[in-house]
Design a protein around this motif. Sequence first.
Motif, PDB file in Angstrom:
ATOM      1  N   PHE A 104      24.907  37.090  41.739  1.00  0.00           N
ATOM      2  CA  PHE A 104      26.085  37.553  42.465  1.00  0.00           C
ATOM      3  C   PHE A 104      25.835  37.684  43.957  1.00  0.00           C
ATOM      4  O   PHE A 104      24.703  37.924  44.404  1.00  0.00           O
ATOM      5  CB  PHE A 104      26.506  38.933  41.955  1.00  0.00           C
ATOM      6  CG  PHE A 104      27.165  38.934  40.618  1.00  0.00           C
ATOM      7  CD1 PHE A 104      26.403  39.033  39.460  1.00  0.00           C
ATOM      8  CD2 PHE A 104      28.544  38.855  40.503  1.00  0.00           C
ATOM      9  CE1 PHE A 104      27.006  39.048  38.209  1.00  0.00           C
ATOM     10  CE2 PHE A 104      29.157  38.877  39.267  1.00  0.00           C
ATOM     11  CZ  PHE A 104      28.394  38.970  38.117  1.00  0.00           C
ATOM     12  N   GLY A 105      26.932  37.593  44.703  1.00  0.00           N
ATOM     13  CA  GLY A 105      26.907  37.970  46.108  1.00  0.00           C
ATOM     14  C   GLY A 105      27.123  39.465  46.243  1.00  0.00           C
ATOM     15  O   GLY A 105      27.277  40.186  45.256  1.00  0.00           O
ATOM     16  N   GLN A 106      27.171  39.914  47.496  1.00  0.00           N
ATOM     17  CA  GLN A 106      27.239  41.343  47.775  1.00  0.00           C
ATOM     18  C   GLN A 106      28.637  41.918  47.599  1.00  0.00           C
ATOM     19  O   GLN A 106      28.816  43.143  47.580  1.00  0.00           O
ATOM     20  CB  GLN A 106      26.754  41.626  49.204  1.00  0.00           C
ATOM     21  CG  GLN A 106      25.335  41.193  49.469  1.00  0.00           C
ATOM     22  CD  GLN A 106      25.272  39.757  49.978  1.00  0.00           C
ATOM     23  OE1 GLN A 106      26.116  38.914  49.660  1.00  0.00           O
ATOM     24  NE2 GLN A 106      24.257  39.480  50.788  1.00  0.00           N
ATOM     25  N   GLY A 107      29.620  41.048  47.521  1.00  0.00           N
ATOM     26  CA  GLY A 107      30.986  41.514  47.339  1.00  0.00           C
ATOM     27  C   GLY A 107      31.747  41.612  48.648  1.00  0.00           C
ATOM     28  O   GLY A 107      31.172  41.859  49.711  1.00  0.00           O
ATOM     29  N   THR A 108      33.059  41.414  48.566  1.00  0.00           N
ATOM     30  CA  THR A 108      33.976  41.586  49.700  1.00  0.00           C
ATOM     31  C   THR A 108      35.106  42.506  49.244  1.00  0.00           C
ATOM     32  O   THR A 108      35.773  42.219  48.251  1.00  0.00           O
ATOM     33  CB  THR A 108      34.580  40.236  50.151  1.00  0.00           C
ATOM     34  OG1 THR A 108      33.542  39.385  50.626  1.00  0.00           O
ATOM     35  CG2 THR A 108      35.610  40.462  51.255  1.00  0.00           C
ATOM     36  N   ARG A 109      35.287  43.582  49.974  1.00  0.00           N
ATOM     37  CA  ARG A 109      36.386  44.505  49.630  1.00  0.00           C
ATOM     38  C   ARG A 109      37.646  44.038  50.342  1.00  0.00           C
ATOM     39  O   ARG A 109      37.681  43.977  51.578  1.00  0.00           O
ATOM     40  CB  ARG A 109      36.055  45.928  50.049  1.00  0.00           C
ATOM     41  CG  ARG A 109      37.130  46.942  49.653  1.00  0.00           C
ATOM     42  CD  ARG A 109      36.706  48.366  49.948  1.00  0.00           C
ATOM     43  NE  ARG A 109      35.498  48.743  49.245  1.00  0.00           N
ATOM     44  CZ  ARG A 109      35.443  49.108  47.968  1.00  0.00           C
ATOM     45  NH1 ARG A 109      36.553  49.166  47.259  1.00  0.00           N
ATOM     46  NH2 ARG A 109      34.300  49.454  47.429  1.00  0.00           N
ATOM     47  N   LEU A 110      38.657  43.701  49.575  1.00  0.00           N
ATOM     48  CA  LEU A 110      39.915  43.202  50.123  1.00  0.00           C
ATOM     49  C   LEU A 110      40.971  44.286  50.082  1.00  0.00           C
ATOM     50  O   LEU A 110      41.231  44.869  49.029  1.00  0.00           O
ATOM     51  CB  LEU A 110      40.396  41.977  49.339  1.00  0.00           C
ATOM     52  CG  LEU A 110      41.731  41.390  49.787  1.00  0.00           C
ATOM     53  CD1 LEU A 110      41.622  40.840  51.207  1.00  0.00           C
ATOM     54  CD2 LEU A 110      42.191  40.300  48.826  1.00  0.00           C
ATOM     55  N   THR A 111      41.559  44.533  51.229  1.00  0.00           N
ATOM     56  CA  THR A 111      42.663  45.495  51.357  1.00  0.00           C
ATOM     57  C   THR A 111      43.943  44.740  51.671  1.00  0.00           C
ATOM     58  O   THR A 111      43.941  43.833  52.517  1.00  0.00           O
ATOM     59  CB  THR A 111      42.369  46.495  52.496  1.00  0.00           C
ATOM     60  OG1 THR A 111      41.137  47.166  52.218  1.00  0.00           O
ATOM     61  CG2 THR A 111      43.489  47.516  52.631  1.00  0.00           C
ATOM     62  N   ILE A 112      45.010  45.126  50.999  1.00  0.00           N
ATOM     63  CA  ILE A 112      46.314  44.499  51.253  1.00  0.00           C
ATOM     64  C   ILE A 112      47.195  45.533  51.972  1.00  0.00           C
ATOM     65  O   ILE A 112      47.429  46.630  51.446  1.00  0.00           O
ATOM     66  CB  ILE A 112      47.002  44.070  49.942  1.00  0.00           C
ATOM     67  CG1 ILE A 112      46.033  43.281  49.050  1.00  0.00           C
ATOM     68  CG2 ILE A 112      48.273  43.261  50.263  1.00  0.00           C
ATOM     69  CD1 ILE A 112      45.576  41.964  49.626  1.00  0.00           C
ATOM     70  N   ASN A 113      47.649  45.186  53.140  1.00  0.00           N
ATOM     71  CA  ASN A 113      48.497  46.090  53.934  1.00  0.00           C
ATOM     72  C   ASN A 113      49.973  45.818  53.665  1.00  0.00           C
ATOM     73  O   ASN A 113      50.413  44.684  53.803  1.00  0.00           O
ATOM     74  CB  ASN A 113      48.203  45.911  55.420  1.00  0.00           C
ATOM     75  CG  ASN A 113      46.753  46.203  55.759  1.00  0.00           C
ATOM     76  OD1 ASN A 113      46.208  47.226  55.332  1.00  0.00           O
ATOM     77  ND2 ASN A 113      46.132  45.325  56.522  1.00  0.00           N
ATOM     78  N   PRO A 114      50.724  46.848  53.263  1.00  0.00           N
ATOM     79  CA  PRO A 114      52.146  46.626  52.947  1.00  0.00           C
ATOM     80  C   PRO A 114      52.973  46.356  54.200  1.00  0.00           C
ATOM     81  O   PRO A 114      52.564  46.643  55.317  1.00  0.00           O
ATOM     82  CB  PRO A 114      52.567  47.934  52.277  1.00  0.00           C
ATOM     83  CG  PRO A 114      51.569  48.938  52.708  1.00  0.00           C
ATOM     84  CD  PRO A 114      50.285  48.213  53.015  1.00  0.00           C
TER      85      PRO A 114
END
Lengths: 114, 115
Positions: A104-114
């Motif tokens: 695995f990679g380290q991960g990316t935290r994705l935020t969705i802005n309304p």
Amino acid sequence: AQTVTQSQPEMSVQEAETVTLSCTYDTSESDYYLFWYKQPPSRQMILVIRQEAYKQQNATENRFSVNFQKAAKSFSLKISDSQLGDAAMYFCAYWSQGAQKLVFGQGTRLTINP
Amino acid sequence: EAGVTQFPSHSVIEKGQTVTLRCDPISGHDNLYWYRRVMGKEIKFLLHFVKESKQDESGMPNNRFLAERTGGTYSTLKVQPAELEDSGVYFCASSPMGRDIYEQFFGPGTRLTVL
């Protein structure tokens, strides 16, 4: 040994827009699989999309598609028409046919802005 | 069809104590994997069972970790004695035998905190 690198610890996007998550990997194997997994907050990790290395055509699953560049060892995920439910940690992963395990990679935290 | 389940979902223990994590794979899946994610880092492979046999335990950090899969069904991962650096999220995954072995189904994870 195989390695997977996700260079974007965090990303954010406006709802309904498009975002691309980056992933690069290193391997000497010729036969392998690549995956993007999604882990919503406090929930189970689920498979988003899979790419077989021997296939030249990029995989697509509804709003999710990949850009697989085998020579460059790059495997990015594009999310079109982002929705609030897409907010999650995204992990890029490599399946080693030789070692029979995921890297695995380290991960990316994705935020969705309304 | 029930998915992969893990118990407990959270565990908070003192350094030096023992903790046992459990994983129930999808019924019929002979392959069972344990992975761990330490805070902010990548998810790392710990070990792989095929039925009740350890196929690969190269990712086990040290001999304080003991994994078992009696009867080839559920698996346990025991940490004894626990150290601070063992804190993290422990994931279990299962997959069928054959060409779909790469199709891993993950459990929700056990968050372990060692104080």
